[in-house]
Design a protein around this motif. Structure first.
Motif, PDB file in Angstrom:
ATOM      1  N   SER A  13       9.694  40.262 114.923  1.00 31.52           N
ATOM      2  CA  SER A  13       9.679  39.707 113.561  1.00 31.52           C
ATOM      3  C   SER A  13       8.860  38.417 113.524  1.00 31.52           C
ATOM      4  O   SER A  13       8.164  38.138 112.533  1.00 31.52           O
ATOM      5  N   GLU A  72       5.147  39.315 113.686  1.00 30.10           N
ATOM      6  CA  GLU A  72       4.666  39.697 112.347  1.00 30.10           C
ATOM      7  C   GLU A  72       4.413  38.471 111.483  1.00 30.10           C
ATOM      8  O   GLU A  72       3.428  38.416 110.740  1.00 30.10           O
ATOM      9  N   ARG A 127       0.805  37.484 110.014  1.00 28.12           N
ATOM     10  CA  ARG A 127       0.664  37.357 108.552  1.00 28.12           C
ATOM     11  C   ARG A 127      -0.010  36.028 108.187  1.00 28.12           C
ATOM     12  O   ARG A 127      -0.882  35.966 107.311  1.00 28.12           O
ATOM     13  N   THR A 174       1.119  45.374 117.876  1.00 27.92           N
ATOM     14  CA  THR A 174       0.507  44.213 117.228  1.00 27.92           C
ATOM     15  C   THR A 174      -0.767  44.615 116.499  1.00 27.92           C
ATOM     16  O   THR A 174      -1.050  44.114 115.395  1.00 27.92           O
ATOM     17  N   CYS A 187       0.208  46.057 113.279  1.00 27.95           N
ATOM     18  CA  CYS A 187       0.637  45.000 112.364  1.00 27.95           C
ATOM     19  C   CYS A 187      -0.578  44.266 111.782  1.00 27.95           C
ATOM     20  O   CYS A 187      -0.632  43.975 110.577  1.00 27.95           O
TER      21      CYS A 187
END
Length: 610
Positions: A72, A75, A79, A101, A104
């Motif tokens: 988490s 991510e 982001r 990854t 993501c």
């Protein structure tokens, strides 16, 4: 351009209090705490080198170690890192995390270019592109030049296809660019130590040998290439100046391949008065009396030797090209000058049996290294073990994409009975094992050979303390104090020894004074922290008034400081971690500028570049 260089975790690590992943992306079913050794979490040196080259080329660069982060958090990092290019270092142990990854990144930054390199990606480049459509490019082996060319093309809006030393897709087909020659002039590279604080240093690439379990040749090609002596000295000086504790690991595959070069480096360290202690990895057949003495005087405190086995037949089977006799001879030479000797040992190599295993255990008792550590054979892509197992039909490369194992640890051809025997022993004896430690007489002789040497003085002082005799405390104090007078680079350990002397005399005020001096000058050694905590707990219990025993430890062997600080280790990120630094001014660079990428995976410590 904005470039994020990431070292992903091995799989989806759950956050504290979070249920483990049940979709098949979590840890292996047999995973136990501690299976990922501390070296796994070191940022691969190749990321630093790639970052240094990109900074010199005028790009904005972030290097982040996410190797222990819950997914988490990974991510969240991805982001907030709005990068144009994401690069990742891929080892066998974190291959699944790299794939997760990449997925993501593609979801959150669909226009970003994703490039992956490292010792696992290099030999399985085509397969990685076929299995993971999110990855755009795989860099093969030594990849700084390829990386710089890719950045130039992307910045110019040109396709990143056909670049030498890469794999990529064209209309859905995987293709390989032409081979890229090895970088001959390593001095043309920007030094990572001009930009990053890390206690890992690499001064060369490649290994002239070709052990069956090692993938160095796949990454570096054949042969040995070294940086020049002035370049190495500049890098060491820059590294030491950035570190709070003056200890460095030189993690070349075989540091002493060129003996004259290493002697010149050691003499240069002394001439420049670069004060630090260091360790290196090498082989027993590239050592000698004059070399070891120069290394010791220049601050070398530990040699890590790839021994693997004490069985002559196993050494022959793995193409080690050393003998048991040479191992013992080189060990004795290193001990002569007080250099701590650590053996890297292996179980399960080709031809291993219960008998060869017993030979190895008997050999250890005879050779008496200071330390040894065993690993079980892991079959890494890019090694002869992998190629031979695949040719024999008992290994398919697809298993690295289907299996959830950390590394493929399996004996090459041992029987089930012998495998069970070795496995049971390994479970009881894994981790670093202590075997030998010099006493007072040995330490006196070492000091006499080296002359008025700061580290030899402290080691003799600690040996006097270890003897546990009150009549030797004056000598222990004298030698620890002399180490400080001579500029011992880790003064906290010398003050710790003086505190132990004071405690043995029941001079509690002097003990506190020495601990205070240590905290002011050099507070971060594990043994010092341990002793200060013990003393505080002892005082809290009324130790001096009640006559309670106080257990303090005096140690000065090579024990590297591990700080959980980005990017060296996966420490906490500042709240503004995604704020991009201003781009460095573009500097003219030689046509052959580049750097180091991945060193081959080996069946042992893995803090070599990736």
């Amino acid at each position: 351009m904005r470039i994020a260089l990431l070292y992903p975790p091995p799989w989806k690590i759950p956050a504290p209090g979070e249920a483990p992943d049940t979709s098949g992306d979590g840890p292996p079913a047999d995973y136990r705490e501690g299976d990922l050794d501390p070296d796994f979490h070191q940022t691969p040196y190749g990321l630093y080198s790639l970052g240094a080259q990109a900074i010199r080329a005028g790009h904005q660069v972030k290097v982040l170690n996410l190797s222990s982060y819950p997914f988490s958090q990974v991510e969240r990092v991805v982001r907030e890192l709005d990068a144009d290019v994401f690069g990742m270092s891929c080892w066998t142990a974190n291959r699944r995390g790299v794939a997760l990854t990449a997925r993501c990144i593609r979801r959150l930054h669909p226009a970003a270019h994703i490039i992956v390199g490292g010792p696992h990606a290099t030999p399985l480049a085509a397969e990685m592109l076929r299995h993971h459509p999110e990855i755009d490019t795989v860099a093969l082996g030594e990849s700084e030049l390829a990386f710089l060319e890719l950045l130039e093309r992307l910045e110019a809006g040109r396709p990143a296809l056909g670049i030498a030393g890469t794999a990529y897709r064209v209309d859905g087909r995987v293709e390989l660019g032409p081979p890229r020659a090895a970088i001959e002039d390593l001095d043309a590279l920007e030094s990572p130590h001009d930009h990053y604080a890390t206690h890992i240093v690499m001064t060369s690439r490649g290994c002239p040998w070709a052990c069956t379990f090692c993938g160095a040749e796949t990454t570096w090609g054949r042969g040995f290439r070294g940086q020049s002596v002035p370049y190495v000295l500049d890098a060491l000086e820059a590294a030491v100046n950035k570190l709070p504790v003056k200890m460095v690991q030189i993690k070349d595959d075989t540091f002493t391949t060129n003996r004259k070069r290493v002697i010149d480096i050691c003499r240069g360290i002394r001439e420049r008065k670069i004060s630090f202690l260091w360790s290196c990895d090498t082989r027993v057949d590239v050592l000698g009396d004059d070399l070891l003495r120069e290394m010791r005087l220049a601050g070398c405190q530990r040699l890590s030797l790839g021994v693997e086995s004490g069985s002559p037949s196993i050494l022959k089977n793995i193409d080690k090209k050393i003998t048991v006799k040479k191992i013992i001879e080189s060990t004795e030479l290193a001990k002569k000058y007080g250099i701590q000797v650590r053996y890297y040992m292996m179980l399960g190599n080709r031809g291993e049996t219960a008998e060869t295993f017993r030979e190895t255990l008997a050999f250890l008792e005879a050779a008496k290294p200071h330390q040894y550590i065993f690993s079980c054979l892991s079959i890494y892509p890019g090694t002869r073990d992998f190629d031979d197992a695949e040719a024999a039909g008992w290994l398919e490369r697809e298993v690295y994409f289907r299996g959830d194992f950390q590394e493929l640890k399996t004996p090459f051809d041992a029987s089930e009975e012998d495998t069970a025997l070795m496995s049971a022993w390994f479970e009881q004896n894994k981790g670093l094992r202590e075997l030998y430690r010099e006493g007072v007489e040995e330490r006196r002789a070492i000091l006499a050979r080296l002359g008025d040497h700061h580290a030899a003085h402290l080691e003799l002082g600690v040996a006097y303390l270890d003897a546990g005799r009150l009549d030797l405390l004056d000598l222990a104090e004298r030698h620890a104090a002399r180490a400080l007078e001579l500029g011992y680079p880790l003064p906290g350990l010398a003050y710790n020894a003086l505190a132990c002397v004071a405690a043995a005399r029941r001079d509690w005020q002097a003990m506190q004074d020495h601990f205070t001096a240590a905290a002011k000058r050099d507070p971060q050694h594990a043994v010092l922290i341990r002793n200060v905590q013990a003393a505080r707990a002892w005082y809290a219990k009324g130790g001096p008034d009640r006559g309670l025993p106080l257990d303090l430890v005096a140690r000065c062997d090579f024990q590297l400081l591990e700080r959980t600080a980005q990017p060296a280790l996966p420490g906490p990120l500042p709240e503004d971690f995604a704020v991009w630094p201003p781009a460095a001014p573009r500097a003219a660079r030689p046509a052959e500028a580049g750097g180091r990428e991945a060193a081959g995976q080996r069946g042992r410590l893995r803090v070599v570049p990736s």
